[in-house]
Design an enzyme around this catalytic site. Structure first.
Site, mmCIF file in Angstrom:
data_model
loop_
_atom_site.group_PDB
_atom_site.id
_atom_site.type_symbol
_atom_site.label_atom_id
_atom_site.label_comp_id
_atom_site.label_asym_id
_atom_site.label_seq_id
_atom_site.Cartn_x
_atom_site.Cartn_y
_atom_site.Cartn_z
ATOM 1 N N LYS A 241 41.365 36.320 40.977
ATOM 2 C CA LYS A 241 41.526 34.865 40.872
ATOM 3 C C LYS A 241 41.320 34.237 42.240
ATOM 4 O O LYS A 241 41.800 34.775 43.243
ATOM 5 C CB LYS A 241 42.919 34.525 40.329
ATOM 6 C CG LYS A 241 43.214 33.020 40.287
ATOM 7 C CD LYS A 241 44.389 32.689 39.384
ATOM 8 C CE LYS A 241 45.744 32.903 39.977
ATOM 9 N NZ LYS A 241 46.036 32.115 41.190
ATOM 10 N N GLU B 260 47.161 24.200 37.611
ATOM 11 C CA GLU B 260 48.521 24.102 38.160
ATOM 12 C C GLU B 260 48.877 22.661 38.507
ATOM 13 O O GLU B 260 48.133 21.980 39.242
ATOM 14 C CB GLU B 260 48.635 24.994 39.410
ATOM 15 C CG GLU B 260 50.026 24.910 40.048
ATOM 16 C CD GLU B 260 50.339 26.001 41.052
ATOM 17 O OE1 GLU B 260 49.488 26.896 41.260
ATOM 18 O OE2 GLU B 260 51.452 25.965 41.620
ATOM 19 N N ASP C 49 49.435 35.770 44.741
ATOM 20 C CA ASP C 49 49.740 35.752 46.178
ATOM 21 C C ASP C 49 51.031 34.982 46.434
ATOM 22 O O ASP C 49 51.481 34.871 47.573
ATOM 23 C CB ASP C 49 48.561 35.228 47.010
ATOM 24 C CG ASP C 49 48.175 33.804 46.680
ATOM 25 O OD1 ASP C 49 48.722 33.232 45.716
ATOM 26 O OD2 ASP C 49 47.302 33.245 47.391
ATOM 27 N N SER C 50 51.656 34.492 45.353
ATOM 28 C CA SER C 50 53.020 33.970 45.444
ATOM 29 C C SER C 50 53.960 35.053 45.966
ATOM 30 O O SER C 50 55.097 34.749 46.330
ATOM 31 C CB SER C 50 53.496 33.462 44.080
ATOM 32 O OG SER C 50 53.292 34.440 43.081
ATOM 33 N N ASP D 172 45.253 38.067 42.792
ATOM 34 C CA ASP D 172 44.777 36.926 43.587
ATOM 35 C C ASP D 172 43.993 37.376 44.816
ATOM 36 O O ASP D 172 44.454 38.253 45.563
ATOM 37 C CB ASP D 172 45.977 36.114 44.083
ATOM 38 C CG ASP D 172 46.367 35.002 43.126
ATOM 39 O OD1 ASP D 172 45.542 34.597 42.288
ATOM 40 O OD2 ASP D 172 47.514 34.534 43.234
ATOM 41 N N GLU E 51 41.097 30.242 44.374
ATOM 42 C CA GLU E 51 41.520 28.845 44.282
ATOM 43 C C GLU E 51 40.399 27.879 44.649
ATOM 44 O O GLU E 51 39.718 28.058 45.663
ATOM 45 C CB GLU E 51 42.724 28.596 45.212
ATOM 46 C CG GLU E 51 43.961 29.344 44.766
ATOM 47 C CD GLU E 51 45.206 28.984 45.574
ATOM 48 O OE1 GLU E 51 45.174 28.035 46.390
ATOM 49 O OE2 GLU E 51 46.234 29.678 45.379
HETATM 50 O O1 KIV Z 1 50.231 33.187 43.046
HETATM 51 C C1 KIV Z 1 50.646 32.895 41.920
HETATM 52 O O2 KIV Z 1 51.692 33.362 41.448
HETATM 53 C C2 KIV Z 1 49.857 31.960 41.142
HETATM 54 C C3 KIV Z 1 50.527 31.333 39.961
HETATM 55 C C4 KIV Z 1 51.472 30.311 40.427
HETATM 56 C C5 KIV Z 1 49.547 30.799 38.988
HETATM 57 O O3 KIV Z 1 48.735 31.689 41.461
#
Ligand code: KIV
Length: 272
Positions: free
Chosen positions: A118, A188, A51-52, A90, A120
């Site tokens: 994934k 992280e 989600d970056s 994510d 958090e």
């Molecule tokens: O969203 C993302 O790119 C991430 C990485 C920084 C691990 O969660």
């Protein structure tokens, strides 16, 4: 090709056996087909549709505006060109607040091509969600340490787990996520010593981003490791395009350096 013939080369079974044999796992983010194809050509084992993309693609200052629909769209784009890598997507901010919502969001990402989702955090409620999803055949990667979706609560992007209590708490959370059925955990921005400790205590692979060299594998945001993200790069980032004349050569160097243990060096890590 029939489903009995057409297994992708990198499955969770393959990743778990690499981990058992001590081979480092390489992961990078991608958000589109071109980069997905390139990462496949370079032998990256895991592609993360992070989600970056809220920062990197959409230009937001945090990941919180990203929606499930946007994550599914980018997962589809990456998946179309993905021939071999294991694909993680994510679950974005506020898309897994209760079990039903988490299952709906995960289903959207898996229908788009994700092999695993994934999420958090390792608090009680996230552990319950992991358990609920895994019981319903959704493979889950946990994410501990700096949690970008909680940036507004944390008051900024800060190294986590520095005090003895915070480190013990994070180790307990990692164990709880594993117990709930998570098959991988991203760590992280934590002290390298804590990354080493958590990795030693878990039997599932840990993937570090600013968590030291002893994690089972490493991940970076693709644009960061190519040195093209605006602003000052975090300490844990290395610009792999430096000294290389193509993106492909830079990504291959990342794979080589993660595999050999050259990256991350001590200069990319945090002290406890
Ligand atoms: O969203 C993302 O790119 C991430 C990485 C920084 C691990 O969660």
């Amino acid at each position: 090709m029939s489903y009995l013939q057409g297994e992708k080369p990198i499955s969770i079974t393959k990743l778990l056996s690499m981990h058992a044999e001590g081979e480092k796992i390489t992961m990078l983010t991608a958000y589109d087909s071109t980069m997905s194809a390139l990462l496949n050509r370079c032998g990256v084992e895991v592609i993360l549709v992070g989600d970056s993309l809220g920062n990197v693609i959409q230009g937001h200052s945090s990941t919180t505006p990203v929606t499930v629909e946007q994550m599914a769209y980018h997962t589809e784009c990456v998946n179309r060109a993905n021939s071999s890598a294991f694909l993680i997507a994510d679950l974005p901010f506020a898309s897994y607040g209760d079990p039903e919502q988490a299952l709906d969001s995960s289903a959207a990402l898996m229908r788009a091509g994700a092999d695993m989702v994934k999420l958090e955090g390792g608090g009680d409620w996230q552990v319950d969600i992991i358990h609920y999803l895994v019981k319903r055949s959704v493979p889950v990667c946990a994410h501990l340490g700096l949690l970008p979706q909680s940036v507004h609560l944390l008051g900024g992007y800060k190294v986590q787990g520095k005090s003895k209590d915070a480190a013990t708490h994070m180790l307990e959370q990692a164990l709880a996520c594993q117990e709930a059925g998570a098959q991988m955990v991203v760590l992280e921005a934590i002290p390298a010593s804590l990354g080493e400790k958590i990795t030693a205590e878990l039997h599932i692979p840990t993937i570090g981003i600013g968590a030291g060299a002893d994690c089972s594998g490493q991940v970076l945001v693709l644009q960061d490791m190519l040195g093209i993200s605006p602003g000052k790069a975090p300490k844990f980032v290395k610009n792999f395009l430096d000294g290389h004349t193509s993106i492909e050569a830079a990504v291959k160097a990342y794979v080589r350096e993660v595999k050999s243990g050259k990256f991350p060096g001590p200069e990319h890590g945090f002290a406890g």
